[in-house]
Structures are given as C-alpha cells and as structure tokens.
Scaffold this active site. Structure first.
Site, PDB file in Angstrom:
ATOM      1  CB  ALA A   1      -0.823   0.028   1.305  1.00  0.00           C
ATOM      2  CE  LYS A   2      -2.390   6.063  -2.279  1.00  0.00           C
ATOM      3  NZ  LYS A   2      -3.300   5.019  -2.843  1.00  0.00           N
ATOM      4  NE  ARG A   3      -0.928   0.657   5.802  1.00  0.00           N
ATOM      5  CZ  ARG A   3      -1.890   0.246   4.975  1.00  0.00           C
ATOM      6  NH1 ARG A   3      -2.775   1.092   4.350  1.00  0.00           N
ATOM      7  NH2 ARG A   3      -2.493  -1.060   5.173  1.00  0.00           N
ATOM      8  CG  ASP A   4       3.468  -0.972   2.839  1.00  0.00           C
ATOM      9  OD1 ASP A   4       3.451  -1.110   4.009  1.00  0.00           O
ATOM     10  OD2 ASP A   4       2.673  -1.448   2.178  1.00  0.00           O
ATOM     11  N   GLY A   5       5.835   3.266   2.203  1.00  0.00           N
ATOM     12  CA  GLY A   5       7.006   3.843   1.932  1.00  0.00           C
ATOM     13  C   GLY A   5       7.142   4.482   0.475  1.00  0.00           C
TER      14      GLY A   5
END
Ligand SMILES: [Zn+2]
Length: 306
Positions: free
Chosen positions: A234-238
C-alpha cells in the site's frame, strides 16, 4: 485476436505493485499479438486528479495502449442494457438484506463462507412490496450453478463458488462484477491479467459472461506485491509510488528496471522484456518488499525490494 487490458480504479496514486501488474498485462497482451486497452474503473471511489496521475505514471514507465481511454462512468447505458436483458429473462431479483443479515445467515453451519444464502430469492410479491417501503433493494443474479470453472494461464483450471451475487447495488450503481463483464465483452477483451486477489471473482464473472452470451476471457491472475509484514503493498509502505521514488532519486526507468528484475526479465526497456517474455518462467510467489530504515538512511528508498 482480441485484446488485453489494464483497468485501474482512480482512487489514488498507483504503487509499484499496480505498475507491475500493468506491465504484466501489457506483456501478456503484446506477446500474444493482442491489442492492449486502458479502462478506468471509476464507478466508485474515484478521486479528483487520480486518473491523470495514474495515466501519466503508466506512460512514464513506457506503457502504450490502443485507442482512447474508456471510463466506466461514461458507460451507464451499456450496463442498463445488460441489466434490462437479464431482468427480462427473469434472471434478477431484489434483495433487501443488510450486510449484517447476510453475515449472520452465511455464518450458519451449512453455508459456504462469504456466499449469499438466497434469503430474498423466493419472496412473495406481498413480502417484496412490504420490504420496498423499508429500504432500497439491490438486485441479484438468479444463478443455477453453485460453482464454475475458469481456465487461468498461471493457475490452470480454477473452480470457484457462484452464488446469487449482486449486479446492481442498492444505491443504483452497477456492481463491479457486472461492469467488468459487460465492458470486457463490449470491448472485445479476451484476455484478463490482474492481481491474484481477484481469482475468486473469476468464476462469478465468467458465469455472468455466459449468461450475457459472451465467451469468458482467458485469465492470468498474477502474484501481488506484498510488504515486509506479508500484507498487500500500500502507499503507506514508503517509497512505492513513482512520485515518492523520484523524491529519493529513483526515476521511472529505474523503477521499471526494478519491476522487470522482480519478474526475472531484462530491465532496459519493455521491448527487451517482451522479446524474452514467457509466462511459464514467471515467479509464482508474491514480490515482497522490505521497509528497512537503515537502508533508507544509506540512501536507498524505503520500499526497496528484498
Ligand atoms: Zn437478500
């Protein structure tokens, strides 16, 4: 020969897992002399500006597609036509169940998990009339089969549940399963390449295609990209979008090289990858990312694959 396609939902930026699936869809289509179409699935969750960003990112990694981009939001007439045909044949019925009704009914010991138990299938006219006053109805397909088998290039023969699934939601929006099937048939798409999280939807969609007089497409459900915790990327993964990668000095060509390397393919260009592409040689396991802060400090972006 028909076409393959990539069909993103414009809910935000594409991440490397999405871009990898797009590259695979392109490779499958082009290596079998098919067209390659771009369809924006914007019936739901569309965010302003996301389509433009997504198409720009797809172009930046070198993908080309045939013809104009098609948007589901502009095709309501097609969906209405298909629903009308099914309704005229007595194949649709109204369902008044809440999510809770369904989860309680389908958790009964005799029910297959996650399937609709048929609660509203045989309501009387009087029962339906009474329920219409309480809440808007969704429309479900009256199915005859309990399972359906599809052919997948990577998974072989795959048999999955076909229940009475929703084709028109109770907010009046065509359900994903209906829109996809109608669009694929209308666009001459005979090859569907997408993430393997959608494999279990393929039997329902292929069954519906048959009900609408279309031949189900050939499928290839490809492994997803996962984060270090084993969850879907997901986008929150960096640094997993082209925008974030650019900010740490990784351009689109380098991102593409990373994706192609993860597929065991040469990374100079898409055409070099196409020249040696063979589905039989693709990795069968997910592409796992690590998010090592130490790697980030040393100049490598978070999200660099292990
Ligand atoms: Zn129901």
């Amino acid at each position: 020969m028909g076409s393959g396609r990539f069909a993103p939902s414009p809910s935000g930026e594409l991440h490397l897992g999405n871009l990898r699936t797009a590259i695979l869809a392109w490779l499958f289509a082009r290596s079998t002399s098919r067209g390659f179409l771009m369809r924006v699935e914007d019936l739901d969750r569309a965010r302003a500006g996301a389509e433009e960003l997504q198409l720009a990112d797809l172009a930046a990694i070198g993908l080309t597609w045939d013809g104009e981009v098609v948007r589901q939001s502009e095709r309501s007439g097609l969906y209405a036509e298909a629903l009308g045909s099914l309704r005229a044949r007595g194949l649709l019925y109204e369902c008044f169940c809440t999510r809770r009704d369904i989860s309680e009914a389908s958790s009964a010991p005799h029910a297959a998990p996650g399937t609709y138990p048929g609660t509203c299938r045989d309501l009387t006219d009087a029962e339906r009339a009474a329920k219409r006053g309480l809440r808007p109805a969704a429309w479900r397909l009256r199915t005859e089969a309990e399972t359906f088998t599809v052919t997948d290039v990577l998974h072989g023969q795959y048999t999955g549940v076909v229940d009475d699934f929703v084709v028109l939601r109770n907010d009046g929006v065509p359900a994903y399963n209906l829109a996809v099937v109608v669009d694929d048939a209308a666009q001459g798409i005979d090859q569907v390449v997408r993430g393997d999280d959608l494999l279990s939807s393929a039997p329902r969609q292929a069954y519906l295609a048959r009900m609408l007089g279309a031949e189900p497409p050939a499928y290839a459900h490809v492994p997803l990209a996962l984060n270090a915790a084993g969850k879907r990327l997901a986008k929150r993964d960096g640094s997993v979008t082209l925008g974030r990668l650019a900010s740490v000095g990784i351009d689109a060509a380098a991102a593409r090289a990373m994706i192609l390397a993860s597929l065991g393919l040469p990374g100079d260009s898409l055409s070099a990858a196409l020249a040696v592409f063979d589905p039989a040689l693709l990795p069968t396991q997910p592409w796992v990312f690590t998010t090592d802060p130490g790697a980030h400090a040393s100049g490598k972006p978070i999200g660099w694959p292990s």
